[in-house]
Design a protein around this motif. Structure first.
Motif, PDB file in Angstrom:
ATOM      1  N   LEU A  37      16.984  93.982  92.364  1.00  0.00           N
ATOM      2  CA  LEU A  37      18.090  94.956  92.817  1.00  0.00           C
ATOM      3  C   LEU A  37      18.637  95.580  91.534  1.00  0.00           C
ATOM      4  CD1 LEU A  37      19.899  92.893  95.390  1.00  0.00           C
ATOM      5  CD2 LEU A  37      18.166  94.573  95.857  1.00  0.00           C
ATOM      6  N   VAL A  38      19.079  96.817  91.771  1.00  0.00           N
ATOM      7  CA  VAL A  38      19.553  97.649  90.683  1.00  0.00           C
ATOM      8  C   VAL A  38      21.019  97.273  90.688  1.00  0.00           C
ATOM      9  CG1 VAL A  38      19.994  99.988  89.919  1.00  0.00           C
ATOM     10  CG2 VAL A  38      17.980  99.154  90.715  1.00  0.00           C
ATOM     11  N   SER A  39      21.596  97.035  89.795  1.00  0.00           N
ATOM     12  CA  SER A  39      23.354  96.975  89.762  1.00  0.00           C
ATOM     13  C   SER A  39      23.986  98.495  89.711  1.00  0.00           C
ATOM     14  CB  SER A  39      23.593  96.235  88.533  1.00  0.00           C
ATOM     15  OG  SER A  39      23.336  94.683  88.648  1.00  0.00           O
ATOM     16  N   LEU A  40      24.953  98.390  90.520  1.00  0.00           N
ATOM     17  CA  LEU A  40      25.700  99.954  90.269  1.00  0.00           C
ATOM     18  C   LEU A  40      26.793  99.920  89.123  1.00  0.00           C
ATOM     19  CD1 LEU A  40      26.322 100.276  94.336  1.00  0.00           C
ATOM     20  CD2 LEU A  40      24.368 101.347  92.662  1.00  0.00           C
ATOM     21  N   GLN A  41      27.168 101.153  88.870  1.00  0.00           N
ATOM     22  CA  GLN A  41      27.894 101.313  87.817  1.00  0.00           C
ATOM     23  C   GLN A  41      29.517 101.081  88.605  1.00  0.00           C
ATOM     24  OE1 GLN A  41      27.132 101.123  84.636  1.00  0.00           O
ATOM     25  NE2 GLN A  41      25.132 101.163  85.231  1.00  0.00           N
ATOM     26  N   ALA A  42      30.505 101.420  87.797  1.00  0.00           N
ATOM     27  CA  ALA A  42      31.862 101.269  88.315  1.00  0.00           C
ATOM     28  C   ALA A  42      32.152 102.104  89.566  1.00  0.00           C
ATOM     29  CB  ALA A  42      32.795 101.690  87.173  1.00  0.00           C
ATOM     30  N   PRO A  43      32.753 101.609  90.547  1.00  0.00           N
ATOM     31  CA  PRO A  43      32.843 102.265  92.042  1.00  0.00           C
ATOM     32  C   PRO A  43      33.463 103.657  91.657  1.00  0.00           C
ATOM     33  CG  PRO A  43      34.407 100.305  91.743  1.00  0.00           C
ATOM     34  CD  PRO A  43      33.312 100.364  90.653  1.00  0.00           C
ATOM     35  N   SER A  44      33.115 104.509  92.697  1.00  0.00           N
ATOM     36  CA  SER A  44      33.794 105.732  92.636  1.00  0.00           C
ATOM     37  C   SER A  44      35.273 105.603  93.441  1.00  0.00           C
ATOM     38  CB  SER A  44      32.864 107.066  93.089  1.00  0.00           C
ATOM     39  OG  SER A  44      32.590 106.704  94.635  1.00  0.00           O
ATOM     40  N   VAL A  45      35.992 106.793  93.471  1.00  0.00           N
ATOM     41  CA  VAL A  45      36.930 106.597  94.295  1.00  0.00           C
ATOM     42  C   VAL A  45      36.778 106.665  95.706  1.00  0.00           C
ATOM     43  CG1 VAL A  45      38.986 108.242  94.691  1.00  0.00           C
ATOM     44  CG2 VAL A  45      38.211 108.208  92.439  1.00  0.00           C
ATOM     45  N   SER A  46      35.657 107.413  96.106  1.00  0.00           N
ATOM     46  CA  SER A  46      35.443 107.370  97.457  1.00  0.00           C
ATOM     47  C   SER A  46      34.968 105.802  97.932  1.00  0.00           C
ATOM     48  CB  SER A  46      34.289 108.216  97.670  1.00  0.00           C
ATOM     49  OG  SER A  46      33.220 107.858  97.140  1.00  0.00           O
ATOM     50  N   GLU A  47      34.462 105.009  97.089  1.00  0.00           N
ATOM     51  CA  GLU A  47      34.188 103.782  97.251  1.00  0.00           C
ATOM     52  C   GLU A  47      35.348 102.866  97.628  1.00  0.00           C
ATOM     53  OE1 GLU A  47      31.403 103.195  94.330  1.00  0.00           O
ATOM     54  OE2 GLU A  47      29.645 103.293  95.763  1.00  0.00           O
ATOM     55  N   LEU A  48      36.241 102.979  96.858  1.00  0.00           N
ATOM     56  CA  LEU A  48      37.588 102.470  96.740  1.00  0.00           C
ATOM     57  C   LEU A  48      38.693 102.603  97.858  1.00  0.00           C
ATOM     58  CD1 LEU A  48      37.919 102.265  92.760  1.00  0.00           C
ATOM     59  CD2 LEU A  48      37.402 100.414  94.260  1.00  0.00           C
ATOM     60  N   SER A  49      38.478 103.902  98.222  1.00  0.00           N
ATOM     61  CA  SER A  49      39.619 104.409  99.524  1.00  0.00           C
ATOM     62  C   SER A  49      38.806 104.670 100.685  1.00  0.00           C
ATOM     63  CB  SER A  49      40.080 105.687  98.541  1.00  0.00           C
ATOM     64  OG  SER A  49      39.315 106.671  98.543  1.00  0.00           O
ATOM     65  N   GLY A  50      39.756 104.558 101.567  1.00  0.00           N
ATOM     66  CA  GLY A  50      39.458 104.988 103.026  1.00  0.00           C
ATOM     67  C   GLY A  50      38.246 104.490 103.526  1.00  0.00           C
ATOM     68  N   PRO A  51      37.528 104.817 104.844  1.00  0.00           N
ATOM     69  CA  PRO A  51      38.551 106.009 105.341  1.00  0.00           C
ATOM     70  C   PRO A  51      39.865 105.623 106.188  1.00  0.00           C
ATOM     71  CG  PRO A  51      36.714 104.995 107.055  1.00  0.00           C
ATOM     72  CD  PRO A  51      36.658 104.352 105.486  1.00  0.00           C
ATOM     73  N   GLU A  52      40.540 106.517 106.581  1.00  0.00           N
ATOM     74  CA  GLU A  52      41.706 106.138 106.909  1.00  0.00           C
ATOM     75  C   GLU A  52      41.976 106.496 108.360  1.00  0.00           C
ATOM     76  OE1 GLU A  52      46.012 106.319 107.940  1.00  0.00           O
ATOM     77  OE2 GLU A  52      44.790 108.189 108.002  1.00  0.00           O
ATOM     78  N   PHE A  53      42.305 105.552 109.371  1.00  0.00           N
ATOM     79  CA  PHE A  53      42.150 105.472 110.643  1.00  0.00           C
ATOM     80  C   PHE A  53      43.385 105.590 111.527  1.00  0.00           C
ATOM     81  CE2 PHE A  53      38.772 102.851 109.104  1.00  0.00           C
ATOM     82  CZ  PHE A  53      37.340 103.562 109.688  1.00  0.00           C
ATOM     83  N   THR A  54      44.576 106.042 111.008  1.00  0.00           N
ATOM     84  CA  THR A  54      45.721 105.931 111.691  1.00  0.00           C
ATOM     85  C   THR A  54      45.901 107.122 112.578  1.00  0.00           C
ATOM     86  OG1 THR A  54      46.737 107.175 109.995  1.00  0.00           O
ATOM     87  CG2 THR A  54      47.189 104.755 110.152  1.00  0.00           C
ATOM     88  N   ASN A  55      44.914 108.407 112.410  1.00  0.00           N
ATOM     89  CA  ASN A  55      45.186 109.315 113.255  1.00  0.00           C
ATOM     90  C   ASN A  55      43.970 109.423 114.328  1.00  0.00           C
ATOM     91  OD1 ASN A  55      47.575 110.603 112.153  1.00  0.00           O
ATOM     92  ND2 ASN A  55      46.428 111.347 110.341  1.00  0.00           N
TER      93      ASN A  55
END
Length: 249
Positions: A37-55
């Protein structure tokens, strides 16, 4: 487990997950990686956030599989016509991270076979009949304390071509997003006391009995409804805010 703010990452337990290559689970052999397997680099903002389901627009019966496939859900006490066949149950629990912190307003989805062990899927050729009043899918959002709840029927076991006479235990598939895209978990809930659990080739890929126990829903008489539904509690634990971002094997 108390949260340790002095430790940036908590290492994942690599013995918890099954090996990628497990010949006893035959359909997984072709899907298992043949290279490292290939290790990923530091996670991006999109991987650390959301999705947001309140709506997210939810239907009134999205988490009630006794009603959500009927042509006219109406009032349940108008008779038994149009209700699914099978043992009525409640499936409920909490979504928390690995430190016990609740995950509020996250999407929990589930899908299952009907009481006869057949999925509403065009490639399911099992001889058990479809239930015209049961779709087999549901969804809900957790509340502010991480609780979710479904009402459904207990699914039946079914045979599958892994061996000459191999059967899957009764189970309900579950997907939960957790606090971010990268914490999404897909698992399944088995039922306490099912004798098919220990002889299931998929379950046998796990080396830890403790890991197997995390996939078993526990009978909860305190949350059952007298003369109506038994209840099974199934808590879901996703990686928390101090998770280490590595691939699952």
């Amino acid at each position: 487990m108390p949260l340790n703010h002095n430790k940036r990452f908590v290492e994942r337990d690599r013995t918890w997950h099954p090996a990628a290559y497990t010949p006893g689970y035959k359909t997984a052999v072709a899907r298992s990686p043949s290279q490292a397997l290939v290790s990923l680099q530091a996670p991006s903002v999109s991987e650390l956030s959301g999705p947001e389901f309140t709506n997210l627009r939810m239907g009134p019966h999205d988490n009630d599989l006794l009603l959500n496939y009927r042509e006219n859900p109406g009032r349940e006490n108008q008779g038994q016509n149009g209700l699914p066949i099978g043992e009525r149950i409640i499936m409920f629990g909490r979504v928390v991270d690995q430190f016990g912190k609740p995950v509020p307003q996250t999407l929990v989805e589930m899908w299952q076979a009907n009481a006869g062990g057949r999925y509403r899927h065009n490639k399911d050729s099992y001889l058990a009949p479809l239930d015209p009043n049961f779709g087999g899918v549901g969804r809900c959002l957790t509340d502010n304390e991480g609780w979710y709840r479904f009402r459904t029927v207990r699914p039946g076991p079914y045979p599958w071509p892994n061996g000459i006479n191999t059967w899957r235990p009764a189970h309900i598939h579950v997907s939960v997003m957790g606090p971010s895209i990268s914490t999404r978990l897909i698992t399944q809930m088995y039922f306490e006391g099912d004798p098919l659990i220990p002889i299931c080739p998929i379950v046998q890929t796990l080396n830890s009995q403790e890991a197997v126990e995390t996939m078993i829903g526990r009978l909860d008489m305190g949350h059952s409804r007298p003369m109506d539904c038994l209840a099974y509690r199934f808590d879901l634990v996703v990686r928390g805010e101090l998770q280490t971002y590595f691939e699952n094997v």
